[in-house]
Design a protein around this motif. Structure first.
Motif, mmCIF file in Angstrom:
data_model
loop_
_atom_site.group_PDB
_atom_site.id
_atom_site.type_symbol
_atom_site.label_atom_id
_atom_site.label_comp_id
_atom_site.label_asym_id
_atom_site.label_seq_id
_atom_site.Cartn_x
_atom_site.Cartn_y
_atom_site.Cartn_z
ATOM 1 N N THR A 73 46.779 35.770 43.565
ATOM 2 C CA THR A 73 46.116 34.544 44.001
ATOM 3 C C THR A 73 44.613 34.653 43.770
ATOM 4 O O THR A 73 44.065 35.735 43.544
ATOM 5 C CB THR A 73 46.368 34.279 45.491
ATOM 6 N N GLU A 74 43.953 33.525 43.859
ATOM 7 C CA GLU A 74 42.499 33.485 43.717
ATOM 8 C C GLU A 74 41.838 34.399 44.752
ATOM 9 O O GLU A 74 40.919 35.163 44.438
ATOM 10 C CB GLU A 74 42.012 32.041 43.887
ATOM 11 N N THR A 75 42.311 34.329 45.985
ATOM 12 C CA THR A 75 41.738 35.149 47.051
ATOM 13 C C THR A 75 41.936 36.635 46.781
ATOM 14 O O THR A 75 41.037 37.455 47.007
ATOM 15 C CB THR A 75 42.363 34.782 48.405
ATOM 16 N N GLU A 76 43.110 37.001 46.291
ATOM 17 C CA GLU A 76 43.386 38.412 46.013
ATOM 18 C C GLU A 76 42.478 38.953 44.920
ATOM 19 O O GLU A 76 41.984 40.081 45.002
ATOM 20 C CB GLU A 76 44.855 38.595 45.650
ATOM 21 N N LEU A 77 42.232 38.155 43.881
ATOM 22 C CA LEU A 77 41.330 38.599 42.827
ATOM 23 C C LEU A 77 39.896 38.709 43.341
ATOM 24 O O LEU A 77 39.150 39.608 42.946
ATOM 25 C CB LEU A 77 41.396 37.638 41.637
ATOM 26 N N GLU A 78 39.511 37.804 44.230
ATOM 27 C CA GLU A 78 38.173 37.877 44.822
ATOM 28 C C GLU A 78 37.993 39.170 45.615
ATOM 29 O O GLU A 78 36.891 39.686 45.740
ATOM 30 C CB GLU A 78 37.931 36.675 45.738
ATOM 31 N N HIS A 79 39.102 39.683 46.171
ATOM 32 C CA HIS A 79 39.050 40.900 46.979
ATOM 33 C C HIS A 79 39.447 42.138 46.175
ATOM 34 O O HIS A 79 39.826 43.169 46.731
ATOM 35 C CB HIS A 79 39.945 40.756 48.212
ATOM 36 N N ASP A 80 39.373 42.028 44.842
ATOM 37 C CA ASP A 80 39.506 43.170 43.939
ATOM 38 C C ASP A 80 40.878 43.830 43.940
ATOM 39 O O ASP A 80 40.997 45.035 43.700
ATOM 40 C CB ASP A 80 38.435 44.233 44.251
ATOM 41 N N GLU A 81 41.938 43.047 44.188
ATOM 42 C CA GLU A 81 43.282 43.624 44.071
ATOM 43 C C GLU A 81 43.551 44.099 42.645
ATOM 44 O O GLU A 81 44.306 45.035 42.422
ATOM 45 C CB GLU A 81 44.341 42.596 44.479
ATOM 46 N N ALA A 82 42.920 43.444 41.645
ATOM 47 C CA ALA A 82 43.199 43.775 40.248
ATOM 48 C C ALA A 82 42.290 44.864 39.701
ATOM 49 O O ALA A 82 42.430 45.267 38.552
ATOM 50 C CB ALA A 82 43.065 42.520 39.386
ATOM 51 N N LYS A 83 41.376 45.360 40.517
ATOM 52 C CA LYS A 83 40.371 46.288 39.998
ATOM 53 C C LYS A 83 40.980 47.598 39.531
ATOM 54 O O LYS A 83 40.481 48.228 38.603
ATOM 55 C CB LYS A 83 39.306 46.546 41.069
ATOM 56 N N LEU A 84 42.057 48.037 40.158
ATOM 57 C CA LEU A 84 42.711 49.288 39.770
ATOM 58 C C LEU A 84 44.019 49.042 39.034
ATOM 59 O O LEU A 84 44.881 49.908 38.981
ATOM 60 C CB LEU A 84 42.970 50.147 41.016
ATOM 61 N N ALA A 85 44.170 47.845 38.444
ATOM 62 C CA ALA A 85 45.458 47.459 37.861
ATOM 63 C C ALA A 85 45.693 48.038 36.483
ATOM 64 O O ALA A 85 46.784 47.923 35.939
ATOM 65 C CB ALA A 85 45.562 45.928 37.793
ATOM 66 N N GLY A 86 44.691 48.668 35.884
ATOM 67 C CA GLY A 86 44.851 49.242 34.563
ATOM 68 C C GLY A 86 44.417 48.303 33.458
ATOM 69 O O GLY A 86 44.075 47.139 33.680
ATOM 70 N N CYS A 87 44.424 48.820 32.222
ATOM 71 C CA CYS A 87 44.095 48.064 31.009
ATOM 72 C C CYS A 87 42.629 47.640 30.956
ATOM 73 O O CYS A 87 42.265 46.794 30.131
ATOM 74 C CB CYS A 87 45.005 46.842 30.852
ATOM 75 N N ALA A 88 41.780 48.190 31.830
ATOM 76 C CA ALA A 88 40.334 47.930 31.792
ATOM 77 C C ALA A 88 40.019 46.441 31.763
ATOM 78 O O ALA A 88 39.252 45.955 30.940
ATOM 79 C CB ALA A 88 39.707 48.637 30.584
ATOM 80 N N LEU A 89 40.586 45.693 32.719
ATOM 81 C CA LEU A 89 40.409 44.239 32.761
ATOM 82 C C LEU A 89 39.325 43.807 33.750
ATOM 83 O O LEU A 89 39.257 42.636 34.103
ATOM 84 C CB LEU A 89 41.737 43.575 33.138
ATOM 85 N N GLU A 90 38.498 44.754 34.194
ATOM 86 C CA GLU A 90 37.496 44.412 35.215
ATOM 87 C C GLU A 90 36.592 43.264 34.767
ATOM 88 O O GLU A 90 36.220 42.407 35.554
ATOM 89 C CB GLU A 90 36.636 45.638 35.551
ATOM 90 N N LYS A 91 36.193 43.254 33.488
ATOM 91 C CA LYS A 91 35.284 42.217 32.990
ATOM 92 C C LYS A 91 36.024 41.052 32.338
ATOM 93 O O LYS A 91 35.401 40.066 31.932
ATOM 94 C CB LYS A 91 34.326 42.821 31.961
ATOM 95 N N THR A 92 37.343 41.169 32.228
ATOM 96 C CA THR A 92 38.140 40.182 31.494
ATOM 97 C C THR A 92 38.638 39.077 32.420
ATOM 98 O O THR A 92 38.988 39.337 33.573
ATOM 99 C CB THR A 92 39.343 40.882 30.829
#
Length: 719
Positions: A73-92
């Protein structure tokens, strides 16, 4: 169908993918950076799939649903749930759900919130393409079933999920009711409103609860223990044993000890809601004690100790044979945890390299599965280019980044730089300022290793020879590197290293805000603009990381920043700790200690924030490591001493075994094991050691750490 709402039950008919069909555990995903109830991955189940290409919103939804997951969700991404998700997508930019966009559009957001100012969240056409990160839920707090077929569901408790971490609550009788959470504050068990962050966490084992809180008064990472008084319960420093336990009954009441005992007492609370801090007291009349509620946080794993090892612990016997039994036990447990994700060929290779099974087993007990997976990933990555001399550096890298995939994420946790400097320069955007938005990305594990292999190929003289011998330099010396963006390393290799000028002028607007290819806090800019202790000690670390090749670490001194590095003396062959930029002696020098004997007492979960940042300790703690490794057969002795101590602490806590003799055996292998000495110091302070034993330990400590040590540990002796 109507929406059904029951305790711990949520359902909606308009969004069947509101929750994931598979749990995080079923998908094999670890916790993210945000809420503990959510996990994320860009690599599919068990993180085994290759990084996917960009796709449309509908295909992204389908991809996640096929995994048994869902879009974040939008809220989850705002709270960095995807930051450790792999594939170096931090800036993507990645797809999100539940965003407020126009019809036919969906929202994309950067994989890490720190890049929000530079990769703007925006609504785009749902037929456009963006990257995909899938989220999942730790538990399944929902059902999709018609009300007439609905069977009553009981919210989970420590009786239904036996190994987990919980917040313990009760509700006041006020209107509206207030949830009050058990809280350990100033050593007393009380209740505070949960909305004020007033919860302490408790771990469950077989229906009994233990404090999950760690001691804060010592770098030794051990837990707090409960101690029941006449009327109240206190929480005190623990070293061995779990103190008094809270036992849950079927009617959700909590007792100290065994509820069937004639002298049993239960936890009583005042639910009138008239106080902001509620008193928790003990009551022998069960009818006066109310029921408790439990908020599930996450599951935990505990070390399994084989009967033959447990009998050795109980007998107080630890020698090379006992150490080998523990190593085999740890490796078998690691194989079971990793499953089919790690091939048999890797385990065969590990067994073929002398000393490597012991090195892996000495990282933590039980071995963190993240360490194993990272080790395996890099072993596969280098393939035919693999050289066993890389083994120790790879192990150190795998252990350092055990909470993340180090092939796809930065090796180390470090501060990132946002928009603050741009704002102070009066710019609305990085492009307006004329210098980069941040220093750049830290190297991933593969880049980190390849850089040092390149320096070895170039015959660079290394102050710590990373690839010496058959396995490389000892892994404990290589856990802490001052990680820097590799383009800064390339700059210094091309232009030469400059120590920088000690000056306050770097903060002037015309210097700080000048147009440049480098961020004002980057190494090249510090070399150009100068700085004071913090900037210049960092620049020295950068030189150690990039060109001199020596692991280094930041050091705090009163009003000052310094550092130290590990190196090998060319003449004596001993490993050493060398300081730089220090103005005080070691008695007032501190740095994070990241080699804790306990992963933590709750198994694989890590610390509260899922990171292993360490706890501040006197820098002579760190000096014990090269001192121990410089002994004859030093690495084997250090690893076996560490193994004995790790098993002793875990066995005493989870298996009710008195393992204090194993702690003494740990010192026979490694007389400089500072955490073991800290354990004994704490026990003496607690009054758990009689005067004769205390004097014997003190005499033994002075002999080892002051008289016999090649460089005395006076700061530790004074402490």
């Amino acid at each position: 169908m109507n929406e059904v709402l029951l305790p711990n039950v949520k359902t909606t008919c308009d969004d069947p993918s509101r929750y994931s069909n598979s749990t995080c555990a079923e998908l094999g995903w670890g916790p993210g950076k945000g809420r503990e109830e959510v996990c994320a991955s860009a690599r599919g189940p068990l993180n085994r799939l290759p990084c996917g290409s960009s796709m449309t919103f509908s295909k992204a939804m389908r991809r996640c649903r096929d995994f048994g997951a869902r879009l974040c969700t939008e809220t989850e991404l705002e709270h960095d749930e995807a930051k450790l998700a792999g594939c170096a997508l931090e800036k993507t930019l990645v797809w999100s759900k539940h965003a407020n966009c126009s019809a036919g559009q969906e929202k994309v957001m950067p994989g890490a919130s720190e890049f929000t100012p530079f990769s703007k969240p925006q609504c785009i056409d749902a037929g456009a393409k963006a990257a995909v990160v899938c989220c999942a839920d730790v538990e399944k707090p929902y059902i999709h079933i018609h009300p007439r077929d609905l069977k009553e569901r009981t919210p989970p408790t420590p009786l239904t999920i036996k190994l987990a971490v919980w917040a313990v609550q009760y509700a006041t009788a006020t209107d509206p009711a207030t949830d009050m959470c058990l809280r350990i504050t100033r050593g007393i068990l009380v209740a505070m409103p949960c909305s004020r962050g007033g919860e302490s966490l408790f771990a469950s084992k077989d229906g009994q609860l233990y404090p999950w809180e760690e001691n804060s008064g010592t770098p030794l990472r051990t837990h707090l223990c409960l101690e029941a008084g006449k009327e109240t319960i206190t929480a005190k420093t623990c070293t061995m044993g779990a103190g008094d336990r809270l036992t849950l009954t079927d009617d959700k009441k909590l007792f100290v000890g065994d509820p069937s005992d004639t002298n049993a007492r239960c936890l009583c609370y005042d639910n009138s809601g008239t106080r902001s801090m509620g008193r928790i007291f003990l009551e022998s009349d069960e009818s006066k004690c109310g029921a408790w509620k439990f908020k599930f946080k996450h599951r935990v794993s505990t070390p399994s100790i084989a009967p033959n090892v447990k009998s050795l612990i109980e007998a107080g016997e630890f020698d090379d044979a006992a150490a080998e039994s523990v190593v085999q036990l740890s490796i078998e447990h690691a194989k079971e945890q990793a499953g089919d994700t790690v091939s048999g060929a890797f385990w065969d290779w590990l067994a073929s390299v002398p000393g490597m099974p012991l090195s892996l087993a000495s990282t933590s007990f039980p071995i963190h599965v993240g360490t194993v997976l990272n080790f395996y990933r890099m072993w596969l990555y280098f393939g035919t280019d693999w050289n066993d001399a890389m083994s120790q550096l790879v192990l150190a890298t795998a252990y350092k980044g055990r909470d993340r995939n180090v092939l796809e994420n930065a090796v180390a946790f470090t501060k990132t730089f946002g928009v603050g400097i741009h704002k102070s320069c009066g710019c609305k955007s990085p492009s307006e300022c004329g210098f980069p938005a941040h220093r750049g990305s830290l190297p991933r594990g593969s880049e980190f290793l390849e850089y040092y292999l390149g320096r070895a190929t170039a015959n660079t003289t290394m102050q710590l020879p990373l690839f010496e011998g058959s396995r490389g330099a000892p892994w404990p010396l290589m856990v802490d590197w001052r990680a820097v963006p590799l383009d800064e390393c390339q700059y210094h290799l091309i232009n030469g290293y400059s120590p920088g000028e000690y000056t306050f002028r770097y903060g002037r607007h015309e210097i700080k805000c000048k147009k440049s290819d480098w961020h004002p806090d980057s190494g090249p800019r510090i070399a150009q603009d100068g700085g004071v202790c913090g900037r210049l000690s960092y620049l020295s670390s950068l030189g150690d990381t990039c060109s001199r090749i020596a692991p280094s670490k930041g050091v705090g001194q009163p009003g000052h920043a310094a550092g130290f590095k590990f190196q090998k003396d060319a003449q004596s062959g001993s490993y050493q700790q060398q300081f730089f930029w220090k103005i005080y002696d070691e008695r007032v020098s501190v740095a994070d200690w990241t080699l804790a004997l306990t992963e933590n007492l709750w198994g694989q979960h890590g610390s509260h924030k899922h990171e292993h940042s360490g706890r501040s300790a006197n820098t002579q703690w760190h000096k014990t490591v090269p001192t121990s490794l410089s002994l004859d057969d030093g690495q084997r002795r250090w690893e076996k001493g560490r193994l004995a101590a790790m098993v002793a602490i875990q066995a005493s806590y989870w298996h009710d075994v008195d393992a204090s003799l194993w702690m003494q055996h740990a010192l026979s292998y490694d007389p400089y094991s500072i955490e073991v000495w800290e354990y004994f110091r704490t026990r003496i302070q607690q009054g758990k050691t009689d005067e004769t034993q205390a004097l014997q330990l003190w005499s033994r400590f002075k002999q080892a750490m002051v008289t016999d040590a090649p460089t005395p540990f006076h700061a530790l002796a004074e402490h």
